[in-house]
Scaffold this motif. Structure first.
Motif, PDB file in Angstrom:
ATOM      1  N   GLU A 119      -0.027   1.038   7.349  1.00  0.00           N
ATOM      2  CA  GLU A 119      -1.134   1.640   8.103  1.00  0.00           C
ATOM      3  C   GLU A 119      -0.612   2.721   9.048  1.00  0.00           C
ATOM      4  OE1 GLU A 119      -2.817  -1.822   9.944  1.00  0.00           O
ATOM      5  OE2 GLU A 119      -4.125  -2.253   8.220  1.00  0.00           O
ATOM      6  N   LYS A 120       0.506   2.421   9.708  1.00  0.00           N
ATOM      7  CA  LYS A 120       1.102   3.378  10.644  1.00  0.00           C
ATOM      8  C   LYS A 120       1.516   4.662   9.914  1.00  0.00           C
ATOM      9  CE  LYS A 120       4.530   3.275  14.348  1.00  0.00           C
ATOM     10  NZ  LYS A 120       5.635   2.505  14.918  1.00  0.00           N
ATOM     11  N   LYS A 121       2.161   4.492   8.761  1.00  0.00           N
ATOM     12  CA  LYS A 121       2.599   5.650   7.978  1.00  0.00           C
ATOM     13  C   LYS A 121       1.400   6.416   7.421  1.00  0.00           C
ATOM     14  CE  LYS A 121       5.781   8.198   6.050  1.00  0.00           C
ATOM     15  NZ  LYS A 121       6.616   9.062   6.875  1.00  0.00           N
ATOM     16  N   ALA A 122       0.363   5.694   6.984  1.00  0.00           N
ATOM     17  CA  ALA A 122      -0.832   6.331   6.415  1.00  0.00           C
ATOM     18  C   ALA A 122      -1.482   7.271   7.425  1.00  0.00           C
ATOM     19  CB  ALA A 122      -1.826   5.275   5.960  1.00  0.00           C
ATOM     20  N   SER A 123      -1.448   6.900   8.700  1.00  0.00           N
ATOM     21  CA  SER A 123      -2.058   7.749   9.729  1.00  0.00           C
ATOM     22  C   SER A 123      -1.292   9.057   9.917  1.00  0.00           C
ATOM     23  CB  SER A 123      -2.149   6.994  11.057  1.00  0.00           C
ATOM     24  OG  SER A 123      -0.858   6.811  11.595  1.00  0.00           O
ATOM     25  N   LEU A 124      -0.048   9.091   9.465  1.00  0.00           N
ATOM     26  CA  LEU A 124       0.780  10.293   9.621  1.00  0.00           C
ATOM     27  C   LEU A 124       0.773  11.194   8.383  1.00  0.00           C
ATOM     28  CD1 LEU A 124       3.890   8.586  11.260  1.00  0.00           C
ATOM     29  CD2 LEU A 124       2.074   9.855  12.440  1.00  0.00           C
ATOM     30  N   ILE A 125       0.316  10.652   7.255  1.00  0.00           N
ATOM     31  CA  ILE A 125       0.334  11.426   6.003  1.00  0.00           C
ATOM     32  C   ILE A 125      -0.913  12.299   5.916  1.00  0.00           C
ATOM     33  CG2 ILE A 125       0.281  11.266   3.474  1.00  0.00           C
ATOM     34  CD1 ILE A 125       1.912   8.717   3.687  1.00  0.00           C
ATOM     35  N   LYS A 126      -0.691  13.585   5.663  1.00  0.00           N
ATOM     36  CA  LYS A 126      -1.792  14.551   5.608  1.00  0.00           C
ATOM     37  C   LYS A 126      -2.351  14.726   4.196  1.00  0.00           C
ATOM     38  CE  LYS A 126      -1.230  15.822   9.973  1.00  0.00           C
ATOM     39  NZ  LYS A 126      -1.346  14.573  10.712  1.00  0.00           N
ATOM     40  N   GLU A 127      -1.654  14.171   3.204  1.00  0.00           N
ATOM     41  CA  GLU A 127      -2.028  14.324   1.801  1.00  0.00           C
ATOM     42  C   GLU A 127      -3.464  13.848   1.536  1.00  0.00           C
ATOM     43  OE1 GLU A 127      -2.017  15.587  -1.655  1.00  0.00           O
ATOM     44  OE2 GLU A 127       0.024  15.619  -0.872  1.00  0.00           O
ATOM     45  N   LYS A 128      -4.247  14.689   0.829  1.00  0.00           N
ATOM     46  CA  LYS A 128      -5.641  14.349   0.517  1.00  0.00           C
ATOM     47  C   LYS A 128      -5.764  13.638  -0.829  1.00  0.00           C
ATOM     48  CE  LYS A 128      -7.430  16.207   4.209  1.00  0.00           C
ATOM     49  NZ  LYS A 128      -7.127  15.318   5.321  1.00  0.00           N
ATOM     50  N   ASP A 129      -4.935  14.035  -1.796  1.00  0.00           N
ATOM     51  CA  ASP A 129      -4.970  13.425  -3.129  1.00  0.00           C
ATOM     52  C   ASP A 129      -4.605  11.936  -3.019  1.00  0.00           C
ATOM     53  OD1 ASP A 129      -3.836  12.403  -5.650  1.00  0.00           O
ATOM     54  OD2 ASP A 129      -4.197  14.438  -6.398  1.00  0.00           O
ATOM     55  N   LYS A 130      -5.524  11.086  -3.455  1.00  0.00           N
ATOM     56  CA  LYS A 130      -5.365   9.637  -3.294  1.00  0.00           C
ATOM     57  C   LYS A 130      -4.093   9.111  -3.969  1.00  0.00           C
ATOM     58  CE  LYS A 130      -7.801   5.291  -3.920  1.00  0.00           C
ATOM     59  NZ  LYS A 130      -8.956   4.596  -4.457  1.00  0.00           N
ATOM     60  N   PHE A 131      -3.793   9.602  -5.180  1.00  0.00           N
ATOM     61  CA  PHE A 131      -2.630   9.116  -5.911  1.00  0.00           C
ATOM     62  C   PHE A 131      -1.319   9.546  -5.256  1.00  0.00           C
ATOM     63  CE2 PHE A 131      -5.999   9.061  -9.130  1.00  0.00           C
ATOM     64  CZ  PHE A 131      -5.942   7.712  -9.481  1.00  0.00           C
ATOM     65  N   LYS A 132      -1.267  10.806  -4.815  1.00  0.00           N
ATOM     66  CA  LYS A 132      -0.060  11.304  -4.143  1.00  0.00           C
ATOM     67  C   LYS A 132       0.145  10.558  -2.817  1.00  0.00           C
ATOM     68  CE  LYS A 132       0.011  16.011  -5.997  1.00  0.00           C
ATOM     69  NZ  LYS A 132      -0.208  17.419  -5.682  1.00  0.00           N
ATOM     70  N   ARG A 133      -0.948  10.297  -2.125  1.00  0.00           N
ATOM     71  CA  ARG A 133      -0.906   9.592  -0.853  1.00  0.00           C
ATOM     72  C   ARG A 133      -0.339   8.173  -1.046  1.00  0.00           C
ATOM     73  NH1 ARG A 133      -3.344  10.029   3.971  1.00  0.00           N
ATOM     74  NH2 ARG A 133      -3.993   8.123   5.018  1.00  0.00           N
ATOM     75  N   ARG A 134      -0.868   7.489  -2.060  1.00  0.00           N
ATOM     76  CA  ARG A 134      -0.391   6.125  -2.345  1.00  0.00           C
ATOM     77  C   ARG A 134       1.078   6.132  -2.775  1.00  0.00           C
ATOM     78  NH1 ARG A 134      -4.330   1.436  -3.524  1.00  0.00           N
ATOM     79  NH2 ARG A 134      -5.890   2.059  -2.032  1.00  0.00           N
ATOM     80  N   TYR A 135       1.463   7.143  -3.528  1.00  0.00           N
ATOM     81  CA  TYR A 135       2.848   7.262  -3.966  1.00  0.00           C
ATOM     82  C   TYR A 135       3.770   7.415  -2.747  1.00  0.00           C
ATOM     83  CZ  TYR A 135       7.107   9.084  -6.053  1.00  0.00           C
ATOM     84  OH  TYR A 135       8.415   9.265  -6.408  1.00  0.00           O
ATOM     85  N   LYS A 136       3.357   8.267  -1.813  1.00  0.00           N
ATOM     86  CA  LYS A 136       4.160   8.476  -0.599  1.00  0.00           C
ATOM     87  C   LYS A 136       4.280   7.182   0.207  1.00  0.00           C
ATOM     88  CE  LYS A 136       3.511  13.418   0.057  1.00  0.00           C
ATOM     89  NZ  LYS A 136       3.087  14.481   0.954  1.00  0.00           N
ATOM     90  N   LEU A 137       3.180   6.447   0.315  1.00  0.00           N
ATOM     91  CA  LEU A 137       3.208   5.176   1.035  1.00  0.00           C
ATOM     92  C   LEU A 137       4.127   4.174   0.332  1.00  0.00           C
ATOM     93  CD1 LEU A 137      -0.554   4.785   2.016  1.00  0.00           C
ATOM     94  CD2 LEU A 137       1.367   5.112   3.570  1.00  0.00           C
TER      95      LEU A 137
END
Length: 160
Positions: A119-137
């Protein structure tokens, strides 16, 4: 190559006293103590004798060290079990003791910590694409030493 101002100890009794205070300061693995004794310039026979004396006097306890290490890396640094296991392997802790130490980590605490860092990391990620965002997490949590199945499970049930 040794340091120019490295301590050299030749008396086994002096080395034992120093090793006792070294172990009393914080939990140590046998390998850490062995390395320190070699650094002090002691011979193998003396080192093994000192190690066995430290174990007999309960200054050195590999199981206690493993449990303390696992608990502190999880609680303070929020490391996952994979990273903790690697750290203990580097300190040459036997596999059976690594397993025991990892079993000491409460599963509910483990999953809530993983959820918290995601959750903490998700608040810092600016990525809009859901798949790329999940991959980064996922990559972030993997780098912290968490298992991919635990990460996937939390990402499935949350909307991060």
């Amino acid at each position: 190559m040794e340091r120019p101002n490295a301590i050299k100890i030749t008396d086994e009794k002096v080395a034992l006293a120093k090793a006792e205070s070294y172990c009393a300061y914080q939990e140590r693995s046998q390998q850490e103590v062995r390395d320190k004794l070699y650094e002090w310039g002691l011979w193998t026979d003396a080192i093994e004798h000192i190690i066995s004396q430290l174990i007999t006097d309960n200054f050195l306890n590999e199981e206690r060290f493993a449990k303390t290490y696992a608990r502190s890396k999880f609680n303070q640094k929020q490391w996952g079990k994979i990273k903790i296991k690697q750290g203990l392997k580097l300190k040459r802790v036997p596999d059976v003791l690594i397993k025991k130490a990892l079993l000491d980590i409460d599963e509910d605490d483990y999953l809530s910590t993983l959820t918290h860092i995601l959750e903490k990391k998700a608040s810092l990620i600016k990525e809009k694409d859901k798949f790329k965002r999940r991959y980064k997490l996922q990559q972030y949590a993997l780098s912290r030493g968490f298992e991919s199945d635990a990460i996937s499970g939390i990402l499935k049930v949350s909307d991060l």
